[in-house]
Design a protein around this motif. Structure first.
Motif, mmCIF file in Angstrom:
data_model
loop_
_atom_site.group_PDB
_atom_site.id
_atom_site.type_symbol
_atom_site.label_atom_id
_atom_site.label_comp_id
_atom_site.label_asym_id
_atom_site.label_seq_id
_atom_site.Cartn_x
_atom_site.Cartn_y
_atom_site.Cartn_z
ATOM 1 N N VAL A 244 -2.163 -3.837 1.754
ATOM 2 C CA VAL A 244 -1.725 -4.701 2.997
ATOM 3 C C VAL A 244 -2.575 -5.616 3.163
ATOM 4 C CG1 VAL A 244 -1.199 -4.393 5.458
ATOM 5 C CG2 VAL A 244 -0.700 -2.302 3.903
ATOM 6 N N ALA A 245 -2.020 -6.723 3.329
ATOM 7 C CA ALA A 245 -2.765 -8.137 3.473
ATOM 8 C C ALA A 245 -3.227 -8.354 4.998
ATOM 9 C CB ALA A 245 -2.173 -9.414 2.904
ATOM 10 N N LEU A 263 4.910 0.704 11.634
ATOM 11 C CA LEU A 263 3.420 1.231 12.010
ATOM 12 C C LEU A 263 2.774 -0.041 12.724
ATOM 13 C CD1 LEU A 263 1.785 2.334 8.775
ATOM 14 C CD2 LEU A 263 2.403 3.590 10.708
ATOM 15 N N TYR A 264 2.244 0.497 13.910
ATOM 16 C CA TYR A 264 1.131 -0.329 14.616
ATOM 17 C C TYR A 264 -0.057 -0.187 14.025
ATOM 18 C CZ TYR A 264 4.838 -1.276 18.271
ATOM 19 O OH TYR A 264 5.673 -1.585 19.052
ATOM 20 N N LEU A 283 3.961 -3.298 11.514
ATOM 21 C CA LEU A 283 4.887 -3.256 10.174
ATOM 22 C C LEU A 283 6.112 -2.628 10.468
ATOM 23 C CD1 LEU A 283 2.334 -1.980 7.179
ATOM 24 C CD2 LEU A 283 3.673 -4.279 7.286
ATOM 25 N N THR A 284 6.989 -3.378 10.289
ATOM 26 C CA THR A 284 8.342 -2.846 10.435
ATOM 27 C C THR A 284 8.716 -2.014 9.542
ATOM 28 O OG1 THR A 284 9.515 -4.688 9.338
ATOM 29 C CG2 THR A 284 9.059 -5.097 11.485
ATOM 30 N N PRO A 299 1.800 -7.648 7.288
ATOM 31 C CA PRO A 299 2.058 -7.170 9.097
ATOM 32 C C PRO A 299 2.324 -8.532 10.002
ATOM 33 C CG PRO A 299 -0.022 -6.587 8.393
ATOM 34 C CD PRO A 299 0.473 -7.014 7.218
ATOM 35 N N THR A 300 2.944 -8.252 10.838
ATOM 36 C CA THR A 300 2.861 -9.664 11.930
ATOM 37 C C THR A 300 1.774 -9.183 13.050
ATOM 38 O OG1 THR A 300 5.294 -9.565 11.775
ATOM 39 C CG2 THR A 300 4.295 -10.732 13.776
#
Length: 345
Positions: A244-245, A263-264, A283-284, A299-300
């Motif tokens: 996960v970047a 996930l938050y 992450l959706t 992730p956003t």
């Protein structure tokens, strides 16, 4: 994880952040916790005063924070040597109760009160030790509890670092089992044996039948964190690891399910010169479903809490609930049992 140095401008505690619009009301309230080595309730102990804390001290009416809206914070002071170090958090689905673990091996439960949307009180706090498999209080390197995940039906997983492991506790749906719950070991994620002493599984969360965990820091200088998932009911399954970047030099301090197979992520940066910086990411479910087909997940960023103009803290715990049709994120921070740091709700 304990920060290695005192952190600048700390207002420790629980902060409520809501995704999209919610009005804000900051209210002082009282809680109580006892001293001594045994669990005590409010009736056995002295009161605690809390001071409301705006997100932007120089602009108290400002509440917007990226995709989130700030619902309030309270700085808290309590003369109890057990209180502090809160590293993980859970909130009951109705938002009425709080469960937390500290990195010195304590549980805390409490009730929350609201006035409309605003949190206005906390009552009946209860602090008690986390027990090991022999029924003794966890201690020394075995006491560093960092992550908390609701497994359903009153069961919770707790991740520990230093002596890296995940234990399952049957607390009951009302959490009445915290005083005497004994652990059952769960399977460790892939690569657990290679985790650094003080940078282990700070965040854990459940999606379906899988327990997700996050390695706190990146490997080497790469801005890629390792997330692992382990099957809860079939430990012989190997599980999976994902890259996960995220922002370089930040560490992951908590994971939380979004209720829809996403996930938050709570991410923290600290340095002596800068202090704490906090990122809240998402992450959706669609991104996670695509994980086998991509090299890295991205992730956003939902919100960033920065140290200069904002009240920021050493946030390590996060809980997410749906209340009255709104997604609410609760954050709690670790004061490192340091007199120069504080605690909030």
């Amino acid at each position: 994880m304990h920060n290695p140095q005192p952190v600048r401008e700390l207002e420790l505690g629980v902060r409520m952040l809501v995704r999209l619009g919610l009005s804000v009301c900051l209210c002082p309230f009282l809680i109580a916790c006892g001293g001594g080595g045994e669990a005590q309730t409010a009736s056995e102990s002295a009161s605690l005063s809390l001071t409301p804390l705006p997100l932007f001290p120089d602009d108290p009416g400002r509440t917007r924070l990226g995709d989130l809206r700030y619902l309030g914070g309270v700085a808290l002071d309590l003369d109890d040597e057990r209180f502090g170090g809160w590293s993980a958090l859970d909130i009951s689905p109705d938002g009425g109760r709080l469960l937390a673990v500290s990195d010195s091996g304590y549980w805390m439960t409490a009730s929350l009160q609201y006035d409309g949307d605003a949190l206005v009180g906390l009552s009946e706090p209860h602090i008690t030790v986390i027990l090991d498999e022999a029924g003794e209080p966890v201690s020394d390197d075995f006491a560093d509890s960092e992550g908390l995940a609701d497994l359903g039906d009153g069961a919770y997983a707790v991740s520990f670092e230093r002596e890296h492991r995940i234990w399952r506790y049957e607390l009951g749906e009302d959490w009445s089992g915290v005083d005497d719950a004994l652990p059952t070991p769960l399977a460790n994620p892939l690569g657990t044996e290679a985790l650094p002493n003080n940078a282990g599984m700070e965040g854990i969360a459940v999606i379906g039948d899988w327990l997700w965990s996050a390695q706190e820091h990146t490997t080497g200088n790469a801005p890629v964190h390792i997330f692992s998932r382990t099957h809860l009911f079939e430990p012989e399954q190997t599980g999976n690891s994902y890259l996960v970047a995220m922002e370089p030099e930040f560490g992951v301090t908590e994971l939380e399910s979004d209720g829809a197979d996403g996930l938050y992520i709570l991410q923290r940066f600290w340095s002596r010169d800068v202090g704490n910086r906090i990122h809240i990411l998402h992450l959706t479910a669609e991104q996670i479903a695509e994980a086998p087909n991509v090299t890295e997940l991205h992730p956003t960023l939902l919100a960033a809490i920065e140290p200069d103009e904002m009240s920021v803290d050493n946030f390590e715990g996060m809980a997410v609930i749906e209340r009255e049709g709104q997604t609410r994120l609760f954050l709690i921070s670790d004061d490192n049992y340091n007199d120069s740091q504080r605690t909030l709700l």
